[in-house]
Scaffold this motif. Structure first.
Motif, short mmCIF file in Angstrom:
data_model
loop_
_atom_site.label_atom_id
_atom_site.label_comp_id
_atom_site.label_asym_id
_atom_site.label_seq_id
_atom_site.Cartn_x
_atom_site.Cartn_y
_atom_site.Cartn_z
N HIS A 232 93.56 46.24 70.94
CA HIS A 232 92.76 45.24 70.26
C HIS A 232 92.05 44.33 71.27
N ARG A 233 92.78 43.92 72.30
CA ARG A 233 92.16 43.07 73.33
C ARG A 233 91.05 43.80 74.07
N ALA A 234 91.21 45.11 74.20
CA ALA A 234 90.23 45.90 74.94
C ALA A 234 88.89 46.01 74.20
N GLY A 235 88.89 45.79 72.88
CA GLY A 235 87.64 45.92 72.12
C GLY A 235 87.05 47.31 72.23
N LEU A 236 87.85 48.31 71.89
CA LEU A 236 87.46 49.70 72.09
C LEU A 236 86.22 50.10 71.31
N HIS A 237 85.42 50.97 71.93
CA HIS A 237 84.28 51.59 71.27
C HIS A 237 84.72 52.93 70.69
N GLU A 238 83.91 53.46 69.78
CA GLU A 238 84.24 54.73 69.16
C GLU A 238 84.40 55.84 70.20
N GLU A 239 83.52 55.85 71.20
CA GLU A 239 83.59 56.89 72.23
C GLU A 239 84.91 56.80 72.99
N GLU A 240 85.40 55.60 73.20
CA GLU A 240 86.68 55.44 73.90
C GLU A 240 87.85 55.90 73.04
#
Length: 252
Positions: free
Chosen positions: A224-232
């Motif tokens: 959650h802290r990382a703010g993941l993108h869909e590609e990630e």
């Protein structure tokens, strides 16, 4: 303000090319050489190689035979010398002096605006002679390690070119283009990825289902802290699939 770099009795063609490069990256182009060692210094291979794309500065540079021609049209001359003189122009630190010159560029009721600056560099072996320093309005000394203050000619030119450009307002740092196509992963995608990871972490023995402690909630907070993108998310799911394949290969 018009700026000229003046090199006196330069002996190494490579340094001439390196000075041209230092000038170009800071947006300066007026280069004058007084009696260089090599009459063809501006076209020698060492100069062209060290210029590294600043060939245009070398092409329009001038070689002259005397001081008067080199400084013609320049209103303020700065000598460059590491050793302070007990006589002659004041020894100044470049940043403060350049800031003062920019103020003079605006002019005042007492003085007309300053329109041109010349930065004068001596030969690699001898530097500037006293008589040459005396002809200048100020003597710039670059603050260096007191135990070792030896600067290569081109290095000194780069430092002063940068400081002068900064005093004039500098250049903007080019920002990396924003990735507009990237989309943040939603909560469902993160939950699906975590479930996949939980399965694989259990499979490799890293997660004990009987005593899971807070491993999965901690991973959830981390992602959650990382703010993941869909590609990630796709990358992390791919790692989990590779783990799954390795387990199958080990236990057919």
């Amino acid at each position: 303000m018009h700026t000229r770099f003046i090199l006196l009795n330069t002996s190494h063609a490579g340094n001439v090319g390196a000075v041209a490069r230092a000038m170009k990256v800071m947006g300066f182009e007026d280069l004058v050489l007084v009696k260089p060692r090599w009459p063809d210094v501006l076209t020698r291979i060492e100069a062209l190689e060290r210029a590294s794309g600043a060939d245009d500065v070398l092409r329009q540079a001038r070689i002259v035979q005397d001081w008067e021609e080199a400084v013609d049209g320049i209103e303020h001359l700065c000598a460059t010398a590491m050793t302070p003189r007990d006589f002659g122009p004041p020894t100044v630190e470049p940043r403060a002096h350049f800031a003062d010159l920019v103020r003079q560029q605006q002019g005042s009721a007492e003085q007309p605006p300053l329109r041109s600056l010349g930065l004068v560099f001596g030969s690699e072996r001898y530097g500037m002679f006293n008589e040459e320093v005396y002809r200048c309005h100020a003597c710039i000394s670059i603050p260096t390690n007191p135990d070792y203050g030896s600067l290569n000619l081109a290095s000194a030119a780069q430092v002063l070119a940068y400081e002068w450009r900064q005093a004039l307002g500098g250049f903007q740092v080019a920002e990396a283009p924003s990735v507009t196509s990237a989309r943040r992963a939603d909560a469902g995608q993160i939950e699906g990825m975590l479930a996949h990871w939980q399965q694989m972490l259990t499979g490799i023995g890293y997660l004990d289902p009987a005593a899971p402690k807070k491993l999965m909630p901690r991973l959830q907070q981390l992602f959650h802290r990382a703010g993941l993108h869909e590609e990630e998310i796709h990358i992390l799911r791919g790692i989990a699939r590779k783990m799954q394949q390795c387990l199958k290969d080990r236990n057919p």
